[in-house]
Design an enzyme around this catalytic site. Sequence first.
Site, short mmCIF file in Angstrom:
data_model
loop_
_atom_site.label_atom_id
_atom_site.label_comp_id
_atom_site.label_asym_id
_atom_site.label_seq_id
_atom_site.Cartn_x
_atom_site.Cartn_y
_atom_site.Cartn_z
N HIS A 152 0.76 -1.38 0.04
CA HIS A 152 -0.02 0.01 0.15
C HIS A 152 0.86 1.13 0.11
CE1 HIS A 152 -3.19 -2.71 0.83
NE2 HIS A 152 -3.86 -1.97 0.03
N GLU A 193 -11.25 -10.29 -4.41
CA GLU A 193 -9.75 -10.12 -4.17
C GLU A 193 -9.37 -11.48 -3.43
OE1 GLU A 193 -8.90 -6.21 -2.43
OE2 GLU A 193 -10.75 -6.51 -1.42
N ASP A 211 -4.81 -7.99 -4.28
CA ASP A 211 -4.82 -9.11 -3.31
C ASP A 211 -5.29 -10.29 -3.99
OD1 ASP A 211 -4.45 -7.92 -0.64
OD2 ASP A 211 -6.29 -6.62 -0.97
N CYS A 219 -9.73 -3.18 -10.61
CA CYS A 219 -9.00 -1.98 -9.96
C CYS A 219 -7.52 -2.04 -9.30
CB CYS A 219 -10.14 -1.10 -8.83
SG CYS A 219 -10.67 -2.38 -7.71
C1 PEP Z 1 -6.64 -4.80 -4.67
O1 PEP Z 1 -6.47 -5.49 -3.93
O2 PEP Z 1 -6.27 -5.17 -6.05
C2 PEP Z 1 -7.11 -3.48 -4.37
C3 PEP Z 1 -7.45 -2.58 -5.46
O3 PEP Z 1 -7.29 -3.03 -3.06
P1 PEP Z 1 -5.97 -2.55 -2.34
O4 PEP Z 1 -4.90 -2.53 -3.29
O5 PEP Z 1 -6.42 -1.27 -1.43
O6 PEP Z 1 -5.88 -3.92 -1.38
MG MG Z 2 -7.37 -5.20 -1.93
#
Ligand code: PEP
Ligand code: MG
Length: 579
Positions: free
Chosen positions: A192, A434, A458, A505
Site C-alpha cells: 500500500h 480479491e 490481493d 481496480c
Molecule cells: C486490490 O487488492 O487489488 C485493491 C485494489 O485493493 P487494495 O490495493 O487497496 O488492497
Molecule cells: Mg485489496
Amino acid sequence: MPLKRGIGVSAGVVIGDAVVLDTEEVRIPRRTVSKNEIAHEMELVNKAFAAAQAEVVPEREALAARAGNELADIFGFHERWLADPKPRKEICGLIESRLYSAAYAISVFMRKYRRRFQEMNSPYLQERAKDVLDIERRLLHHVGGEVRSELAELETPVIVVAHDLTPTQLVMLEKTKRILGFATDAGGSTSHTAILAAGLGIPAVVGLEDITSHVSSGDTLVVDGLHGVVVINPDAAQREDYDSQAAHLLEVRATLEELRDVASETRDGERVELLGNIEFPSEVPGCLEKGATGIGLFRTEFLFLQDGPHPDEEAQYEVYRSAVEQVGDRPLVIRTMDLGGDKIHPGGGWEAEKNPFLGLRSIRYSLQNLTMFRAQLRAIVRASAKGDVRVMFPLISRIMELRQAKFVLNLVMEELEEAGYEFRSPIPVGVMVETPAAAICARELAQECDFLSIGTNDLIQYTLAVDRSNERVAQLYTPADPSIIRLIRGVVRDAASGDAKVSICGEMAGDPIFTILLVGLGLRSLSMAASHIPLVKKIIRSITLADAERVKRRVLSFETEREVLNYLRDETRKVWGDI
Ligand code: PEP
Ligand code: MG
C-alpha cells in the site's frame, strides 16, 4: 557510482539529499563541528562507549541467569565489540579528519561496518549485522537525545531512505511536503505504500534489500522510479543523464496528455471506461485532468490512517461530499474501510496479529466494529444525495459477508429515511473480488450485487500465496501467472451471467503490458492511478477488438508466466513501440 536495483513503484526521476531513517525513525543529521569542538565530540564518543558497556554487562548477566550462557552470548558480542579500542579510534578519526559530529561519525562508521557483515558469505556472520545495528542504536542513544527526530520534523525536501515506510508514515511525510522521493529495503510493487506513492506522484523504489546500509544522510541520491534504480552520489555525467531522462519523461507525458479529451475506445469503436483510483478527495482533479471519467476506487481507509482520532460520521460526510462534488455527475465508487493487513494506525489500539493479511482485515473488521461501520455507511449514503455514488465492500470471501454488509447498509438507509435525509435509493452495491474464494463463487456474488470489481493486488497475493509487501518473495508475485488470468476470465463470465457489471481496480489495470489482454478478456471498465490513464488509453485506441481477442486466446494457451510476459511485451511493442 554505486547503483542499486529494486522495484520501481512510482514512475518519475528525482535527485536530492538523502535522510536515512532507521526502523525506530531515528534521524542522524549530517552535522559538522568547528575545530575547537573536536575534543568535546570525541569525549562524547568515549562516554557513549562507556555507558553502552555499562548497560550491556548486567543485561548479559541477567539473560545468562534466565536463558543460559549460549543465548546470553549475543550480548557477549556487544560487550567484546564495545571493549575493542579500534572502532572508537576510527570514529574519533572521522571527527578529527572530517569534522563530523559525534552522532554522525558513529552512524557513518557503523553503517560501513554493518555492510561488511552483510556482505559476508556465512549466514552466521550476516546475522551479526543486526547486532551491529543494535550497538549503533545504543551508542546514538548515549551521544544525546537530539538525534531522535520524528518524521514530521524534516525541514527541507529530502529523499527518505528507510528499511520500510508504512502508509501512515508516508501520509504524514506527504502532508509536510518534505518528501521528494523514497527508497526502502522492504516492500513490493503492490504494497500500500507503493500504491500511495504512485497516487501521490512521489518517485519511489522499494525492495532494495539493503539500501539503508549503503546510504548515509547527506548523500546525494537519484531515485529512478521508472526503472527501479537508485544511484548513490551520482557523478556529473550521471546527473546530466538523469536530468535529461526526467525531462524526456515530462515530454512523453505531455504528448499523452493530448489524449485527455478523446474517447477511450478501440479502433473499431468499442468503449473501455477508464476510471481513477484515489486515497483522498484532493486527488480527484488530478484524475479528471488525466482523462478519468469517474472514480472507480476511493480507498477510504486512508482517512483512518492519519493523526488524531478516527473521523466521525460528520467528518467523513464532509470528505465524501467534497469528493462527490468534485467528481460531478460521473461515478464515484466509495469503498468501505479496508483496514488491517499493512494499513494499521500505529496509535489505533490494534492487537498485533501473526498473519495480519489473513487476520481481522477489511470487511471482517468492519463487521466486528459495527459502530464505526455504521457511521461510515451513514456518511456515504448521505453523500449519495449529491451525485452518482456507489458503495463497494472490500475483501468479501463468502456470500454471508455480503449479506451481512448489505443488511447493515439497509438498516442505515432506513434510519436515514426516518430522520428525513435525502439519498440515492437504491444505491448501487459492489463487491471486490480479491480472494480465490470470491473469484470461484463470483456467479453467486454477482446475483446479489450490482457490480464486481477485481482487486488483483490481493487476488494475486492470496492465489499465489505470496505476501504482496515482502521483497523476499517479490519475484514470485506476478499478474502474469496463468492462474490469475484464468480467474479473471472466470469472474468476467460469471459477472455477465449474474447480470452484474464488472471492472478491475488492482495495479494490473494500470500496467500497459496487460491492457490488450484485459480488453480481450472482456473487461470494459479499468480503474487505476491517474498517472497510468493516458498510456492505457493510447494502447486501447491503437487496437481492435479482434486484436485483443486473438491476444487473449494465445495467452490462455500458455503454461508459464514467462511466456505470457514475453508475448504481451511483444504485442504491446507492436502497437506502441518501446514503452
Ligand atoms: C486490490 O487488492 O487489488 C485493491 C485494489 O485493493 P487494495 O490495493 O487497496 O488492497
Ligand atoms: Mg485489496
